[in-house]
Design a protein around this motif. Sequence first.
Motif, PDB file in Angstrom:
ATOM      1  N   ILE A   1      -8.243 -45.251  -6.096  1.00 37.64           N
ATOM      2  CA  ILE A   1      -6.989 -44.539  -5.817  1.00 37.64           C
ATOM      3  C   ILE A   1      -6.585 -43.745  -7.045  1.00 37.64           C
ATOM      4  O   ILE A   1      -6.430 -44.318  -8.127  1.00 37.64           O
ATOM      5  CB  ILE A   1      -5.875 -45.545  -5.473  1.00 37.64           C
ATOM      6  CG1 ILE A   1      -6.298 -46.426  -4.300  1.00 37.64           C
ATOM      7  CG2 ILE A   1      -4.563 -44.826  -5.180  1.00 37.64           C
ATOM      8  CD1 ILE A   1      -5.443 -47.653  -4.124  1.00 37.64           C
ATOM      9  N   ASN A   2      -6.425 -42.443  -6.875  1.00 38.55           N
ATOM     10  CA  ASN A   2      -5.931 -41.606  -7.973  1.00 38.55           C
ATOM     11  C   ASN A   2      -4.469 -41.254  -7.665  1.00 38.55           C
ATOM     12  O   ASN A   2      -4.181 -40.342  -6.887  1.00 38.55           O
ATOM     13  CB  ASN A   2      -6.791 -40.340  -8.114  1.00 38.55           C
ATOM     14  CG  ASN A   2      -6.413 -39.556  -9.355  1.00 38.55           C
ATOM     15  OD1 ASN A   2      -5.271 -39.636  -9.823  1.00 38.55           O
ATOM     16  ND2 ASN A   2      -7.354 -38.800  -9.886  1.00 38.55           N
ATOM     17  N   VAL A   3      -3.571 -42.017  -8.247  1.00 35.54           N
ATOM     18  CA  VAL A   3      -2.141 -41.876  -7.952  1.00 35.54           C
ATOM     19  C   VAL A   3      -1.654 -40.456  -8.294  1.00 35.54           C
ATOM     20  O   VAL A   3      -0.800 -39.902  -7.593  1.00 35.54           O
ATOM     21  CB  VAL A   3      -1.355 -42.940  -8.758  1.00 35.54           C
ATOM     22  CG1 VAL A   3       0.132 -42.729  -8.635  1.00 35.54           C
ATOM     23  CG2 VAL A   3      -1.731 -44.324  -8.258  1.00 35.54           C
ATOM     24  N   ASP A   4      -2.221 -39.866  -9.329  1.00 38.20           N
ATOM     25  CA  ASP A   4      -1.778 -38.524  -9.740  1.00 38.20           C
ATOM     26  C   ASP A   4      -2.060 -37.473  -8.663  1.00 38.20           C
ATOM     27  O   ASP A   4      -1.414 -36.435  -8.608  1.00 38.20           O
ATOM     28  CB  ASP A   4      -2.474 -38.093 -11.036  1.00 38.20           C
ATOM     29  CG  ASP A   4      -1.998 -38.942 -12.212  1.00 38.20           C
ATOM     30  OD1 ASP A   4      -0.888 -39.490 -12.128  1.00 38.20           O
ATOM     31  OD2 ASP A   4      -2.751 -39.060 -13.197  1.00 38.20           O
ATOM     32  N   LYS A   5      -3.062 -37.744  -7.812  1.00 38.97           N
ATOM     33  CA  LYS A   5      -3.410 -36.742  -6.789  1.00 38.97           C
ATOM     34  C   LYS A   5      -2.660 -36.946  -5.482  1.00 38.97           C
ATOM     35  O   LYS A   5      -2.617 -36.048  -4.639  1.00 38.97           O
ATOM     36  CB  LYS A   5      -4.917 -36.787  -6.515  1.00 38.97           C
ATOM     37  CG  LYS A   5      -5.747 -36.197  -7.640  1.00 38.97           C
ATOM     38  CD  LYS A   5      -7.193 -36.101  -7.208  1.00 38.97           C
ATOM     39  CE  LYS A   5      -8.012 -35.370  -8.273  1.00 38.97           C
ATOM     40  NZ  LYS A   5      -9.431 -35.335  -7.922  1.00 38.97           N
ATOM     41  N   CYS A   6      -2.086 -38.132  -5.279  1.00 35.36           N
ATOM     42  CA  CYS A   6      -1.415 -38.405  -3.999  1.00 35.36           C
ATOM     43  C   CYS A   6      -0.127 -37.572  -3.897  1.00 35.36           C
ATOM     44  O   CYS A   6       0.689 -37.567  -4.809  1.00 35.36           O
ATOM     45  CB  CYS A   6      -1.093 -39.901  -3.886  1.00 35.36           C
ATOM     46  SG  CYS A   6      -0.189 -40.302  -2.368  1.00 35.36           S
ATOM     47  N   ASN A   7       0.027 -36.882  -2.752  1.00 37.53           N
ATOM     48  CA  ASN A   7       1.218 -36.045  -2.562  1.00 37.53           C
ATOM     49  C   ASN A   7       2.187 -36.641  -1.533  1.00 37.53           C
ATOM     50  O   ASN A   7       3.142 -35.986  -1.128  1.00 37.53           O
ATOM     51  CB  ASN A   7       0.812 -34.624  -2.141  1.00 37.53           C
ATOM     52  CG  ASN A   7      -0.002 -34.635  -0.853  1.00 37.53           C
ATOM     53  OD1 ASN A   7       0.138 -35.544  -0.038  1.00 37.53           O
ATOM     54  ND2 ASN A   7      -0.850 -33.642  -0.676  1.00 37.53           N
ATOM     55  N   GLY A   8       1.909 -37.863  -1.094  1.00 40.78           N
ATOM     56  CA  GLY A   8       2.838 -38.549  -0.196  1.00 40.78           C
ATOM     57  C   GLY A   8       2.816 -38.049   1.235  1.00 40.78           C
ATOM     58  O   GLY A   8       3.769 -38.283   1.986  1.00 40.78           O
ATOM     59  N   CYS A   9       1.739 -37.393   1.668  1.00 38.29           N
ATOM     60  CA  CYS A   9       1.710 -36.836   3.036  1.00 38.29           C
ATOM     61  C   CYS A   9       1.668 -37.935   4.110  1.00 38.29           C
ATOM     62  O   CYS A   9       2.005 -37.703   5.255  1.00 38.29           O
ATOM     63  CB  CYS A   9       0.525 -35.899   3.201  1.00 38.29           C
ATOM     64  SG  CYS A   9      -1.062 -36.752   3.264  1.00 38.29           S
ATOM     65  N   ARG A  10       1.210 -39.110   3.780  1.00 38.73           N
ATOM     66  CA  ARG A  10       1.143 -40.284   4.660  1.00 38.73           C
ATOM     67  C   ARG A  10       0.136 -40.139   5.810  1.00 38.73           C
ATOM     68  O   ARG A  10       0.210 -40.875   6.796  1.00 38.73           O
ATOM     69  CB  ARG A  10       2.526 -40.642   5.225  1.00 38.73           C
ATOM     70  CG  ARG A  10       3.511 -41.031   4.142  1.00 38.73           C
ATOM     71  CD  ARG A  10       4.787 -41.586   4.726  1.00 38.73           C
ATOM     72  NE  ARG A  10       5.782 -41.798   3.686  1.00 38.73           N
ATOM     73  CZ  ARG A  10       5.878 -42.898   2.958  1.00 38.73           C
ATOM     74  NH1 ARG A  10       5.053 -43.886   3.156  1.00 38.73           N
ATOM     75  NH2 ARG A  10       6.797 -43.008   2.026  1.00 38.73           N
ATOM     76  N   ALA A  11      -0.772 -39.182   5.699  1.00 39.53           N
ATOM     77  CA  ALA A  11      -1.806 -39.062   6.739  1.00 39.53           C
ATOM     78  C   ALA A  11      -2.641 -40.341   6.801  1.00 39.53           C
ATOM     79  O   ALA A  11      -3.106 -40.749   7.870  1.00 39.53           O
ATOM     80  CB  ALA A  11      -2.703 -37.861   6.432  1.00 39.53           C
ATOM     81  N   CYS A  12      -2.813 -40.994   5.647  1.00 39.79           N
ATOM     82  CA  CYS A  12      -3.612 -42.237   5.608  1.00 39.79           C
ATOM     83  C   CYS A  12      -2.953 -43.324   6.449  1.00 39.79           C
ATOM     84  O   CYS A  12      -3.631 -44.057   7.172  1.00 39.79           O
ATOM     85  CB  CYS A  12      -3.799 -42.702   4.162  1.00 39.79           C
ATOM     86  SG  CYS A  12      -2.275 -42.740   3.199  1.00 39.79           S
ATOM     87  N   GLU A  13      -1.630 -43.435   6.366  1.00 44.26           N
ATOM     88  CA  GLU A  13      -0.921 -44.458   7.156  1.00 44.26           C
ATOM     89  C   GLU A  13      -1.088 -44.174   8.648  1.00 44.26           C
ATOM     90  O   GLU A  13      -1.332 -45.078   9.455  1.00 44.26           O
ATOM     91  CB  GLU A  13       0.571 -44.459   6.816  1.00 44.26           C
ATOM     92  CG  GLU A  13       0.905 -44.963   5.418  1.00 44.26           C
ATOM     93  CD  GLU A  13       2.406 -44.968   5.170  1.00 44.26           C
ATOM     94  OE1 GLU A  13       3.168 -44.491   6.030  1.00 44.26           O
ATOM     95  OE2 GLU A  13       2.806 -45.448   4.091  1.00 44.26           O
ATOM     96  N   LEU A  14      -0.932 -42.905   9.015  1.00 49.51           N
ATOM     97  CA  LEU A  14      -0.998 -42.537  10.436  1.00 49.51           C
ATOM     98  C   LEU A  14      -2.373 -42.810  11.033  1.00 49.51           C
ATOM     99  O   LEU A  14      -2.491 -43.424  12.093  1.00 49.51           O
ATOM    100  CB  LEU A  14      -0.649 -41.056  10.622  1.00 49.51           C
ATOM    101  CG  LEU A  14       0.817 -40.690  10.483  1.00 49.51           C
ATOM    102  CD1 LEU A  14       1.011 -39.200  10.673  1.00 49.51           C
ATOM    103  CD2 LEU A  14       1.667 -41.456  11.501  1.00 49.51           C
ATOM    104  N   ILE A  15      -3.424 -42.367  10.331  1.00 52.07           N
ATOM    105  CA  ILE A  15      -4.767 -42.530  10.909  1.00 52.07           C
ATOM    106  C   ILE A  15      -5.146 -44.011  10.968  1.00 52.07           C
ATOM    107  O   ILE A  15      -5.786 -44.461  11.920  1.00 52.07           O
ATOM    108  CB  ILE A  15      -5.841 -41.715  10.132  1.00 52.07           C
ATOM    109  CG1 ILE A  15      -7.147 -41.632  10.916  1.00 52.07           C
ATOM    110  CG2 ILE A  15      -6.119 -42.283   8.764  1.00 52.07           C
ATOM    111  CD1 ILE A  15      -7.088 -40.775  12.125  1.00 52.07           C
TER     112      ILE A  15
END
Length: 178
Positions: A15-29
């Motif tokens: 997990i690269n926290v600096d790259k995460c933009n909070g889009c939450r696509a991961c939660e949805l899929i």
Amino acid sequence: MTDEKKKKIVKTIKINVDKCNGCRACELICSAFHAEPKYSSNNPARARIRVISEPLTDIYVPVYAGDYTPAECAGRDKYTIDGKEYDECAFCRASCPSRDEFKEPDSGLPLKCDMCEDEEEPLCVKVCLADALVLEEREEEVEEEEEQEELEIGLESLTKKHGVQKVLDAIARMSKQG
Ligand code: SF4
Ligand code: SF4
């Protein structure tokens, strides 16, 4: 006790926290993939990944669901990042009695990341366009006992929730169908 070992591919998601933009696509899929039937709904409360966020300072931290634990910790952690204090246990991966995270909302059964079962690439990694999640694989020798332990934890939580007889009846029904 047996100390037999066998080879296993161990998958890790970096997990690269600096790259995460909070889009939450991961939660949805994740929640859609694990819906019954598959992809019939998407409720992030059923996801095996949660994105802890602080939009004001642009901090988003994906956290994967880890092991179930029947007892909560005696001590708690509190993190302060860029001046923002996060809830106790915010970054913990456990499904535990002290909070609702990583529990199936209807049944209360623990949720744990299963690397999307037999999918070649975990779906959260696939949909993360920001490349915040990257799959790594390595071969490792593991104790046969570890797999047995996982099975027993799952059965223990099911029997606590539904009772031994109902679980046995369900297994009997499933083996007839199979
Ligand atoms: S899909 Fe990627 S960028 Fe979007 S919230 Fe999840 S980890 Fe962050
Ligand atoms: S690897 Fe699969 S099961 Fe695990 S969090 Fe990602 S989508 Fe969910």
